[in-house]
Design a protein around this motif. Structure first.
Motif, mmCIF file in Angstrom:
data_model
loop_
_atom_site.group_PDB
_atom_site.id
_atom_site.type_symbol
_atom_site.label_atom_id
_atom_site.label_comp_id
_atom_site.label_asym_id
_atom_site.label_seq_id
_atom_site.Cartn_x
_atom_site.Cartn_y
_atom_site.Cartn_z
ATOM 1 N N UNK A 163 20.241 42.538 67.418
ATOM 2 C CA UNK A 163 18.905 41.991 67.132
ATOM 3 C C UNK A 163 18.972 40.599 66.492
ATOM 4 N N UNK A 164 19.956 40.373 65.659
ATOM 5 C CA UNK A 164 20.123 39.052 65.037
ATOM 6 C C UNK A 164 20.454 38.008 66.097
ATOM 7 N N UNK A 165 21.328 38.370 67.028
ATOM 8 C CA UNK A 165 21.687 37.445 68.101
ATOM 9 C C UNK A 165 20.466 37.105 68.953
ATOM 10 N N UNK A 166 19.643 38.118 69.246
ATOM 11 C CA UNK A 166 18.431 37.890 70.037
ATOM 12 C C UNK A 166 17.483 36.947 69.310
ATOM 13 N N UNK A 168 18.195 34.637 67.149
ATOM 14 C CA UNK A 168 18.744 33.280 67.089
ATOM 15 C C UNK A 168 18.957 32.673 68.474
ATOM 16 N N UNK A 169 18.803 33.490 69.519
ATOM 17 C CA UNK A 169 18.963 32.979 70.865
ATOM 18 C C UNK A 169 20.392 32.640 71.227
ATOM 19 N N UNK A 170 21.327 33.409 70.720
ATOM 20 C CA UNK A 170 22.748 33.151 70.983
ATOM 21 C C UNK A 170 23.448 34.470 71.299
ATOM 22 N N UNK A 171 24.582 34.436 71.983
ATOM 23 C CA UNK A 171 25.374 35.666 72.124
ATOM 24 C C UNK A 171 26.013 36.010 70.784
ATOM 25 N N UNK A 172 26.320 37.259 70.602
ATOM 26 C CA UNK A 172 26.879 37.709 69.323
ATOM 27 C C UNK A 172 28.228 37.031 69.053
ATOM 28 N N UNK A 173 28.902 36.619 70.100
ATOM 29 C CA UNK A 173 30.174 35.888 69.966
ATOM 30 C C UNK A 173 30.028 34.630 69.136
ATOM 31 N N UNK A 174 28.857 33.988 69.202
ATOM 32 C CA UNK A 174 28.665 32.669 68.608
ATOM 33 C C UNK A 174 27.950 32.693 67.260
#
Length: 202
Positions: A163-166, A168-174
Motif C-alpha cells: 500500500x505504501x508503494x501504491x 508513492x507511485x513506485x515499485x516496492x523495490x525503489x
C-alpha cells in the motif's frame, strides 16, 4: 516479445500489484510495457503518483507502443467474461492467476482455471500470504498441486509495504526501506520462475 497476462475472477488478490512488480522485474532485462486493461486503471493511477521503470498504457494506447517491447504485461479487469479470457489465453505466452489463501478467493481462481481449459498455459500464484508460523499459504499450495493445478513455488507474502508503494507511485523495490527487501525478493523469485516457464514454452 513475450506477453504475460495477470487475470482472475476476483479483485483484491494483488492482481495489479503483481502486474506492476513483475513488470519491474522484467524491465531490468529488456523494454517492458504494462497494458492496463482494468476499468479501475489501478496501474495507470499508480504510475501517475510517482515513477515506474516501464511504460504504462491503457488498451487503447497500447497498439501504438506495444511493438517496441521485449516484454508486455497485461493487467485485466477483475472479472473478464469467459470469451475474453479464452482470447487472452490465445494471445499471450503465460497467464498468472493470483489468489489469496482463503476459500473466498480460491473459488473464483478455480473457476478461472476451469474456463481457461487444459490447453492454456497458466499457473496460480498465492498472494497476500500471512507470514510464518501461519501455514495457510503452504497448505493451500499443497492442496492445489494435489488437485493437479500448476502453482508457482513462490508465494507473495503480505506486507504493509505494498500500500505504501501504491501511494508513492513506485515499485516496492525503489522505496529504500531495508525492511521491505523480502517483499521485493518474493517478486524477484516469481520473475525467475516466469522466465523459466517462458523458456519452457518456446
Amino acid at each position: 516479445m513475450k506477453i504475460i497476462t495477470v487475470t482472475g475472477y476476483k479483485g483484491g488478490v494483488g492482481k495489479s500489484t503483481t502486474a506492476i512488480h513483475l513488470a519491474t522485474f522484467l524491465s531490468e532485462l529488456g523494454t517492458t510495457i504494462l497494458v492496463d486493461g482494468d476499468p479501475n486503471r489501478t496501474t495507470l493511477e499508480w504510475s501517475k503518483r510517482g515513477q515506474l521503470p516501464f511504460d504504462v498504457a491503457d488498451e487503447r494506447q497500447a497498439m501504438k507502443i506495444i511493438s517496441t517491447g521485449d516484454y508486455v504485461v497485461i493487467d485485466t479487469p477483475a472479472r473478464p467474461n469467459t470469451n475474453d479470457l479464452q482470447e487472452l489465453a490465445k494471445g499471450c505466452d503465460l497467464l498468472i492467476l493470483p489468489t489469496a489463501p482463503d476459500v473466498v478467493s480460491l473459488q473464483p481462481m478455480l473457476e478461472t482455471a476451469q474456463d481457461l481449459g487444459v490447453e492454456a498455459n497458466f499457473s496460480a500464484l498465492l498472494t497476500i500470504v500471512p507470514p510464518k508460523p501461519n501455514r495457510e499459504g503452504e497448505l493451500m499450495q499443497q492442496d492445489l498441486r494435489q488437485g493437479g493445478m500448476s502453482v508457482f513455488q513462490t508465494m507473495i507474502r503480505r506486507t504493509v509495504g505494498f500500500p505504501k508503494a501504491a501511494l508513492l507511485g513506485r515499485p516496492i523495490r525503489d522505496l529504500g526501506d531495508k525492511r521491505l527487501r523480502m517483499a521485493w525478493a518474493d517478486y524477484k523469485a516469481l520473475g525467475d520462475e516466469v522466465l523459466t516457464l517462458l523458456g519452457a514454452a518456446q
